[in-house]
Structure formats: structure tokens, C-alpha cells
Design a protein around this motif. Sequence first.
Motif, PDB file in Angstrom:
ATOM      1  N   ASP B 174       1.697  -4.136   4.209  1.00 14.81           N
ATOM      2  CA  ASP B 174       0.299  -3.714   4.289  1.00 14.81           C
ATOM      3  C   ASP B 174      -0.238  -3.329   2.908  1.00 14.81           C
ATOM      4  O   ASP B 174       0.467  -3.437   1.892  1.00 14.81           O
ATOM      5  N   ASN B 178       3.609  -0.752   2.490  1.00 11.83           N
ATOM      6  CA  ASN B 178       4.558  -0.495   3.571  1.00 11.83           C
ATOM      7  C   ASN B 178       5.093  -1.822   4.106  1.00 11.83           C
ATOM      8  O   ASN B 178       4.324  -2.744   4.367  1.00 11.83           O
ATOM      9  N   VAL B 180       6.506  -3.902   6.951  1.00 14.75           N
ATOM     10  CA  VAL B 180       6.542  -3.903   8.409  1.00 14.75           C
ATOM     11  C   VAL B 180       7.517  -4.975   8.876  1.00 14.75           C
ATOM     12  O   VAL B 180       7.353  -6.152   8.545  1.00 14.75           O
ATOM     13  N   THR B 206       7.509  10.722   9.129  1.00 11.16           N
ATOM     14  CA  THR B 206       6.278  10.463   8.416  1.00 11.16           C
ATOM     15  C   THR B 206       6.568  10.446   6.922  1.00 11.16           C
ATOM     16  O   THR B 206       7.647  10.829   6.479  1.00 11.16           O
ATOM     17  N   PHE B 207       5.596   9.934   6.151  1.00  5.45           N
ATOM     18  CA  PHE B 207       5.818   9.723   4.728  1.00  5.45           C
ATOM     19  C   PHE B 207       6.349  10.984   4.053  1.00  5.45           C
ATOM     20  O   PHE B 207       7.284  10.950   3.262  1.00  5.45           O
ATOM     21  N   THR B 218      10.849   4.466   8.886  1.00  5.67           N
ATOM     22  CA  THR B 218      10.093   5.210   9.883  1.00  5.67           C
ATOM     23  C   THR B 218       9.616   4.249  10.966  1.00  5.67           C
ATOM     24  O   THR B 218       9.782   3.034  10.855  1.00  5.67           O
ATOM     25  N   VAL B 219       9.047   4.825  12.026  1.00  8.79           N
ATOM     26  CA  VAL B 219       8.421   3.988  13.054  1.00  8.79           C
ATOM     27  C   VAL B 219       6.945   3.892  12.705  1.00  8.79           C
ATOM     28  O   VAL B 219       6.237   4.898  12.684  1.00  8.79           O
ATOM     29  N   SER B 221       2.855   2.540  12.864  1.00  8.45           N
ATOM     30  CA  SER B 221       1.836   2.752  13.884  1.00  8.45           C
ATOM     31  C   SER B 221       1.816   1.632  14.925  1.00  8.45           C
ATOM     32  O   SER B 221       1.194   1.763  15.966  1.00  8.45           O
ATOM     33  N   HIS B 222       2.491   0.511  14.658  1.00  9.77           N
ATOM     34  CA  HIS B 222       2.607  -0.630  15.573  1.00  9.77           C
ATOM     35  C   HIS B 222       3.865  -0.519  16.416  1.00  9.77           C
ATOM     36  O   HIS B 222       4.155  -1.393  17.232  1.00  9.77           O
ATOM     37  N   GLU B 226       9.450   0.436   9.909  1.00  5.37           N
ATOM     38  CA  GLU B 226       8.704   0.213   8.679  1.00  5.37           C
ATOM     39  C   GLU B 226       9.511   0.824   7.543  1.00  5.37           C
ATOM     40  O   GLU B 226      10.089   1.899   7.703  1.00  5.37           O
TER      41      GLU B 226
END
Lengths: 251, 251, 251
Positions: B174, B178, B180, B206-207, B218-219, B221-222, B226
Motif C-alpha cells: 500500500d 505496508n 499485504v 498495531t504499528f 500484524t493483521v 484491515s483486510h 501484513e
Amino acid sequence: MITLSSDFGSPYPGAMKGVLLGRTDAQLVDVSHDLPRGDVRAGAFWLREVLPWFPPAVHLAVVDPGVGTDRRAIAVRAGDHALVGPDNGLLMPVARALANGGFVTYQITVEDPPSSTFHGRDVFAPAAGEIHRAGLAAMDDLELLDPGVDPVDLQLPDPTLDADRARGEVLVVDGFGNVVTNLPGELLAGLETVEVNGEPVPVGDTFASVPAGERLATVGSHGNVELDVNDGRGDDVFGLAPGDEVELAWE
Amino acid sequence: MITLSSDFGSPYPGAMKGVLLGRTDAQLVDVSHDLPRGDVRAGAFWLREVLPWFPPAVHLAVVDPGVGTDRRAIAVRAGDHALVGPDNGLLMPVARALANGGFVTYQITVEDPPSSTFHGRDVFAPAAGEIHRAGLAAMDDLELLDPGVDPVDLQLPDPTLDADRARGEVLVVDGFGNVVTNLPGELLAGLETVEVNGEPVPVGDTFASVPAGERLATVGSHGNVELDVNDGRGDDVFGLAPGDEVELAWE
Amino acid sequence: MITLSSDFGSPYPGAMKGVLLGRTDAQLVDVSHDLPRGDVRAGAFWLREVLPWFPPAVHLAVVDPGVGTDRRAIAVRAGDHALVGPDNGLLMPVARALANGGFVTYQITVEDPPSSTFHGRDVFAPAAGEIHRAGLAAMDDLELLDPGVDPVDLQLPDPTLDADRARGEVLVVDGFGNVVTNLPGELLAGLETVEVNGEPVPVGDTFASVPAGERLATVGSHGNVELDVNDGRGDDVFGLAPGDEVELAWE
């Protein structure tokens, strides 16, 4: 409906939108805020290519390297459309395209605008908002419009056409790197190859008519000859930039 | 409501908007005009992630490296949504997401479009405008739609999942850098560390769960795994690009 | 009307728009999605400069390096406007500008948001949509708003003003490279030249008051002293970046 076009990037267009919506409840439509920065001729070309696709609207358009000087601010009534922007030629090609020459120009008179560097917010947006609110038929009656001004003209350059060659120039390079010339697309009709500045280039209907990375000459979506690379940048591979000369030759 | 998604940058989306508003008075909503250029799979991923958040709408979406070839133009009715774009697989993942597989596809038949390089303006926008004007229930009756076409499919790749490891790949990077992947986020549940291509990486919610400049898994937003860097670019630090293989291992 | 401001680039704002339009049929207005990334102070400056130009609206604004940590999410009622975003100070300068200090702050309580990295979609957009749907007068009654929170403050820095000199700093650099300081524009009144960090610089009303490529000090559209280059980038030529000290001296 009010369309917005500028070379402002971010975040200045937001302030123009606020001013517009403070005066009228129009739908706002972003055309582009990434017009080539400070390039009035390129802006004039893109406005002429894009705005005529719209139904009747007020079009706010700003590419304005002379902001704050004594260049005037103008509004143009062109058919069912109104155009608002600086009096530096930017609006002339699209005004002709919308109205076949029969357009009317007004000087915008905003006394003591709050800034001398952001007339998009302080002069053009208030005028566009007022014109949208009042309607085009009321432009003669708006206090901030002064009719009868003789606007600064801007003509996009004409090519020189001969029997077996044509000489023109690069008008703009788009975001894909496609090189848009002022040469009419009809020149390519029936050709399989055309010489571009002395080198043979295949003529194709579309990018994928040549392998990835290869050059082609095609008719762009504006009807002009375009010099492209399939899956690549035409400006890099052809070594061409706005204003450069382009000579086509054929047999 | 008509949403617009493309890899066109500027100013081409403006012409599409003009064509749409010439046919219907829909609210236009820009989703993105900076989808990864020419990357149909990345476009398909983003459309699938973003468009299902909308209420019923007509969605115009164009990432179309084969424009002007004999690839078809299609419209899809998927639940209360319509999708319009090229028949190159771009619309298939989001169609499945919107309709659980029960979608209907139409071929768009626009005879002799004005250009062979800008079907966004000349084929897809007219079709999207007509569909919005007529309503989804009238799609069967629209002259420019031909039902019953079998569309080109595109499946986003599935990962390989084992008891202590999983192998997948990078789908997109992105704008923040990030990375993905196609690996399901559930793989990270309960882990404090995960091996990414052989190197241990902290797992965080989170970051800011790691210091600035540090890596984390991390997980996103989709819902996928990630690979990020707090206040930095994951793609640079992990050295990963779309299509690259990613193997996770844990104990 | 709901305005959107963020540092998200593309395509994440599209998902926020979908969530908003699923809850209310507001006109959506993009202010900017290219605010300086992760720079809360710069975002706070731009919001304060841009949003007060709007008529009453709900403003969704996200620059949120602490997403997913225990920083709170807030909504602010400031005059006829509502602001929604992270509780990191971003909204405070514009809240003061809109309401002269008399604003009310609510904590947004969204239980278990779907993601911990995209609160723009999962926390702020649902709250902004609900506030728009219910109306500002109903903010006290909304279940997802908890009144009486004491928000994190952020003060843009004040300059030090003396009789013949003033010391301030760079707040932001805009997309043109113009260097925006926190020094009040009135300092330049009547001056033809001003010393900037020890070097004389002409004072001008507008870019074109100096030749192309030359430096000038001017009063920017926000009323502050701006250090610019006509047809060039002020940040490069002055060698200044956000946070750098700027001392003006005059005689």
C-alpha cells in the motif's frame, strides 16, 4: 454542478470547496488538481479536452503563475457553460470548443481579496459560487462581473502539413508518459509505419498492438497523434518533452 | 450513486465524470484513481476490499492494459450492486464478495467507440451511466447490454497452510509501504513472534507495538497478515514486492 | 455535508466513503488525503486553515500515527460544525478557530472495531456518519458518544517578537515548496527587504514580484510569513524543513 480544475495538488483545493459550498449547494466535481504546474498551455489543452464532456456546468479552473500581478480575473459564458479563472489564456481554447467562438467574457471585480497568492480561494471561488447560485442567465446582473472585457488569447499551435510529411510539436505528456502532439490523427490513416523524427515507428490502433516495451504511434483519445510505449513511458523512450518538435514522414 | 476506481491518475477521470453526469444525476464518489498501474490482480484485490463497504451502487472500475484489443467490456449485477469494467478478471473477486457467487454478467456492446485507447470514457462510463439511469432491475432491457457472457475469471492466489508453517505471497504494497500478503490473519493469533522468510519478527496488534523504525507482523484491515514497519516502509525493510513469496513459520 | 481529510493517499479513503454513505446520504467532500504523513502538527495546521472556510459540516479528519494504541477517538462540537478524529491534538487548533474555545468534546466508544490499524474506516467513519444522520443537536443522545472527555491539546508554536527581530519556526512546506512559518504576516508591512536567518531577502506581494528562480518573503494565504521562490521551490533554496528555526530581522 461546479467542476474544479487546478495545479494546486493538496490541500488548497479544500479551501476553494469550502468557499463554493458557502455560497451555493452545487454538486462539486473534481476534474484534476494535478494539471502540469504553472503550464498555462498544457492546462488549456486539458481543459479543452475534458470539460466539453460535461453537461451544462460552472467550471472553476486555475493555472495561474501570475497570481497577484495585474493580470485580470475573468468569467466566460460559453453556451450553457460558464468558465471562471485567470485572464492568461487558460480558458480560451475550451471556450471556443464549447461555444464555437460565440462566447462572452466578463471581468471579475473582487475588491481587496484577502490574499494576493491564493485567488483560487479569494477571487475565483467566490465568483464561481455566485454564478452558480444566480444562474448563467443572471451573469449580466451580478455585481462582481463587469461585461465587455477583451480577454488574453491563447492559441494551441497549428502543425505544418505537407504531402509526405508534417511538422508539429509535443503539447503535453500524460501521467502514463504518453506523448501527445498537435498532429491530427488522420495523418496515420492507412499507415503501418511512420517516420518520427527520422526513425521508423509502427502505427497501431492501441497499446497492445506492439510487444511490451516497444514504441508505437497511435491516435490518442483526443484525436491527435500520440507517441507511446506499450507498458512503458513514451516520453522516456522517445526522449520528448512538451514543446519539443515532432516531424512525421511517410511514403 | 456511482463510484469510480481506476489507475488513470490525472486528468482522465474528469472526462469519465463528464460522460456519467451527461447521462444521470448520480452522486459521484472517487474511490481511487491511483490503483497500481496496469496491475489487474492488485486492482482486483483493492476493489474486493473497498467496494463491499458501500451501500448499493454502480461501480465503474478500470485497470485495463488490454484496452482496444478484443478483450470484452462487461457489466456485472452482483446483489444490489452493478460493476462495470474490462473483462480481464478485475471485477471477479469483488463480484463474488458482493454476491457469494450468484452474479450475472453482461457484455457491453458499444459500436465504434470514439477512441481505442480510452474506453473508460467511451465504453465503460456510458454503460455505467445508462445502468444508473435505468436502474439495476432494467439491466436485462438495456440495448447496450448483452446477457449471458462467460467472463474471464481471476482468482487471488490461495496460500498453502501446514501445522507449523504457511506459504503465501505478497498481493499488494500500500501507499504506506505496508506489505499485504494472502496469508490469513488468524495464523498470528496467540503468537508473540513469527518467522518471516527465516527471520524472527515480532507480532503486534498495531504499528506502535514496536519502536519507530522496527518491523512487525500484524493483521491488516483486510484481515490478512501484513508486514509493516512502525513509522517506516515495510516493503523497503523486508525487501518484498507484489508476487514475492512469503513463508511464515512458528512453534 | 461531510468533509474528509487524511494522510491516507490511496485507496483507503474509498472504504471510509462507503461506510459514511451506508449511514447517511450526505454530500461527501474531499479536502485532502495527502496531508503530511504521520505529522499531527502539520495536519492540525492545515485543518485550521482550510475547514473554517466551509459552511456548517461534519468533518472527518485522520492523521493518526498512534492508531490501535490506547489513544482515544473523539468527536468535537464546535459551533455549527462537528469534528471527528483521533485524540492526539489534531482537532484542537481548528476546534478553537471554529468556536473561539467554546467547544464540547465527546469520546467515541466503538466496541471491538473490526481492525486495529484502520480506525478511519472502523471507528471515525461510523461516528461521523451517525453524527451527520442524527444532527449536531442530537450528539448528546448518541450511544457511541460519551460526553465530558478532556482532550489531548496541541498548540501550534508561538513566535518570539522583538522590536527589530522575530524568531519563529517552519510549520509546514506546501506542495509548491512554499515554506510556511508561524511568524505573523504583519511583520512584513512596509518592508522592502527582510533578513531571513541572516541573509537579506526581498519582500513582495506575490510570487511574480521577483524574477523566476529568485527568493522572496511574502504574506501567505493563511496570513503568516511565507518564504517562497518564484517558479521554484522555497524549501530547497532556503534549505528549510518543518520545525526549523526562522529568524527575521529588519531595520
